[in-house]
Design an enzyme around this catalytic site. Structure first.
Site, PDB file in Angstrom:
ATOM      1  N   CYS A   5      -1.036   7.567  -2.303  1.00 22.90           N
ATOM      2  CA  CYS A   5      -1.386   6.646  -1.224  1.00 22.90           C
ATOM      3  C   CYS A   5      -1.904   7.372   0.008  1.00 22.90           C
ATOM      4  CB  CYS A   5      -0.189   5.778  -0.859  1.00 22.90           C
ATOM      5  SG  CYS A   5       1.241   6.692  -0.244  1.00 22.90           S
ATOM      6  N   ARG A  18       1.027   3.923  18.569  1.00 21.71           N
ATOM      7  CA  ARG A  18      -0.400   4.181  18.373  1.00 21.71           C
ATOM      8  C   ARG A  18      -1.258   3.488  19.429  1.00 21.71           C
ATOM      9  NH1 ARG A  18      -1.028   3.025  12.053  1.00 21.71           N
ATOM     10  NH2 ARG A  18       0.924   1.864  12.362  1.00 21.71           N
ATOM     11  N   LYS A  26       0.822  -1.212   0.000  1.00 21.34           N
ATOM     12  CA  LYS A  26       0.000   0.000   0.000  1.00 21.34           C
ATOM     13  C   LYS A  26       0.855   1.262   0.000  1.00 21.34           C
ATOM     14  CE  LYS A  26      -0.783   0.444   5.005  1.00 21.34           C
ATOM     15  NZ  LYS A  26      -1.805   0.575   6.069  1.00 21.34           N
ATOM     16  N   ASP A  27       2.154   1.148   0.383  1.00 22.58           N
ATOM     17  CA  ASP A  27       3.049   2.304   0.374  1.00 22.58           C
ATOM     18  C   ASP A  27       3.687   2.540  -0.996  1.00 22.58           C
ATOM     19  OD1 ASP A  27       2.635   2.678   3.104  1.00 22.58           O
ATOM     20  OD2 ASP A  27       4.357   1.437   3.665  1.00 22.58           O
ATOM     21  N   ARG A  69      -8.014   8.317   4.159  1.00 27.50           N
ATOM     22  CA  ARG A  69      -9.007   7.324   3.724  1.00 27.50           C
ATOM     23  C   ARG A  69      -9.848   6.866   4.901  1.00 27.50           C
ATOM     24  NH1 ARG A  69      -9.030   2.128   4.772  1.00 27.50           N
ATOM     25  NH2 ARG A  69      -6.872   2.211   5.509  1.00 27.50           N
ATOM     26  N   ARG A  70      -9.183   6.503   5.999  1.00 31.26           N
ATOM     27  CA  ARG A  70      -9.929   6.084   7.184  1.00 31.26           C
ATOM     28  C   ARG A  70     -10.744   7.244   7.750  1.00 31.26           C
ATOM     29  NH1 ARG A  70      -4.688   3.255   9.026  1.00 31.26           N
ATOM     30  NH2 ARG A  70      -4.960   1.116   8.299  1.00 31.26           N
ATOM     31  N   ARG A 124       0.357   9.545  13.974  1.00 26.25           N
ATOM     32  CA  ARG A 124       1.458   8.873  13.282  1.00 26.25           C
ATOM     33  C   ARG A 124       2.222   8.049  14.296  1.00 26.25           C
ATOM     34  NH1 ARG A 124       4.524  10.750   9.166  1.00 26.25           N
ATOM     35  NH2 ARG A 124       5.602   8.776   9.483  1.00 26.25           N
TER      36      ARG A 124
END
Length: 307
Positions: free
Chosen positions: A237, A150, A78-79, A126-127, A144
């Site tokens: 992305c 997190r 995805k990166d 996106r989230r 981040r």
């Protein structure tokens, strides 16, 4: 022969690179060693959209590959930028792990059980767009850091929940910490989420041949469709775009189903569309669905500019 496998230094990156290296040894008998490479995305903790989004976790690994410092580079797919890189071959896409997003919330709660006003952390536009679109009354805040960083925000009471990729938790052996796995029909994952990319120099036929043993055809078809859609939308992305493709057996014929989302980070408006077609045409499926989304106004919704 010992293959040098380039990886980022985070616990997740080294874990998934170690898994690729072990599989490579198992399937081909070749010896491997990990080589850690520091990337811009690791050094800079500002939001991804501010520091360039696309490629910030990838460029340094590719530079090391082209310089001959490593023989293989392993990335979270995805990166990976959707544009091809000169001198670089995407030699293998191993079998995908869980593409879903996972919630880790206080007191074992799900998103729907969190009270209005709860603070939910994510660094992904996106989230953010899809969580806001759910209309749960939660406050989505920027976040981040690595997995431990997190999750600690919830454990310390700074946040009520965080949302992160289930695949990372699974690879780290920490999936039991998730309090909910989000239905991808409700919150679509990032294009390529849960998959890995194994790159080598395009002129290194020996390494390319070894890596080809790791490639999974169904996974490659699915992520090709997802990334084709992303490229056709001209979104990076870090843009608020979700996509998920599946290979399904339709009366003996393999078909590819692609679902996609594009939305304003505020949660409204948003566009959700789907398409299906032959598994032999993943690029075309992605391009056609992107064209439909653009016709519905998707380009005006994506406020996160592609670098």
């Amino acid at each position: 022969m010992t293959l040098r496998v380039g990886t980022r230094a985070s616990a997740l990156a080294t874990t998934q690179s170690s898994q690729v290296a072990a599989l490579l040894t198992e399937l081909t008998g070749v010896e491997t060693e990990l080589v850690t490479v520091s990337t811009e995305g690791d050094r800079n903790t500002r939001p991804l959209a501010e520091i360039g989004g696309t490629g910030v976790f990838v460029s340094a690994l590719r530079d090391a590959l082209l310089a001959g410092e490593v023989d293989v580079a392993v990335h979270s797919l995805k990166d990976l930028p959707t544009a091809a890189a000169d001198g670089i071959l995407l030699a293998a896409v191993p079998t995908r792990v869980d593409p879903r997003d996972a919630v880790i919330a206080r007191d074992g709660l799900t998103l729907g059980e969190l009270p209005a006003g709860s603070r939910v952390g994510t660094g992904s536009p996106r989230r953010t767009a899809q969580l806001n679109a759910l209309g749960l009354g939660i406050e989505v805040v920027g976040l981040r850091g690595n997995v431990d960083t997190r999750i600690s925000k919830v454990r310390d009471g700074e946040l009520d929940a965080v949302v992160l990729a289930a695949a990372g938790l699974r690879r780290l052996g920490r999936i039991e910490e998730a309090t909910e796995l989000l239905d991808p029909l409700q919150v679509l994952p990032a294009p390529g989420q849960g998959a890995l990319a194994c790159e080598c120099r395009s002129d290194d036929r020996e390494v390319a041949g070894l890596l080809a043993r790791l490639d999974d055809g169904a996974t490659r078809a699915a992520v090709t469709a997802e990334r084709s859609l992303l490229a056709s939308l001209e979104a990076g992305c870090s843009a608020p775009v979700g996509a998920w493709a599946e290979v399904v057996d339709d009366d003996g014929s393999l078909q590819l189903w692609l679902r996609a989302f594009a939305g304003d980070p505020s949660g409204a408006p948003s566009i959700r569309l789907s398409a299906t077609g032959s598994v032999q045409d993943p690029t075309g499926i992605g391009e056609r669905l992107a064209a439909e989304m653009i016709a519905e106004g998707a380009d005006s919704l994506m406020r996160a500019d592609a670098p």
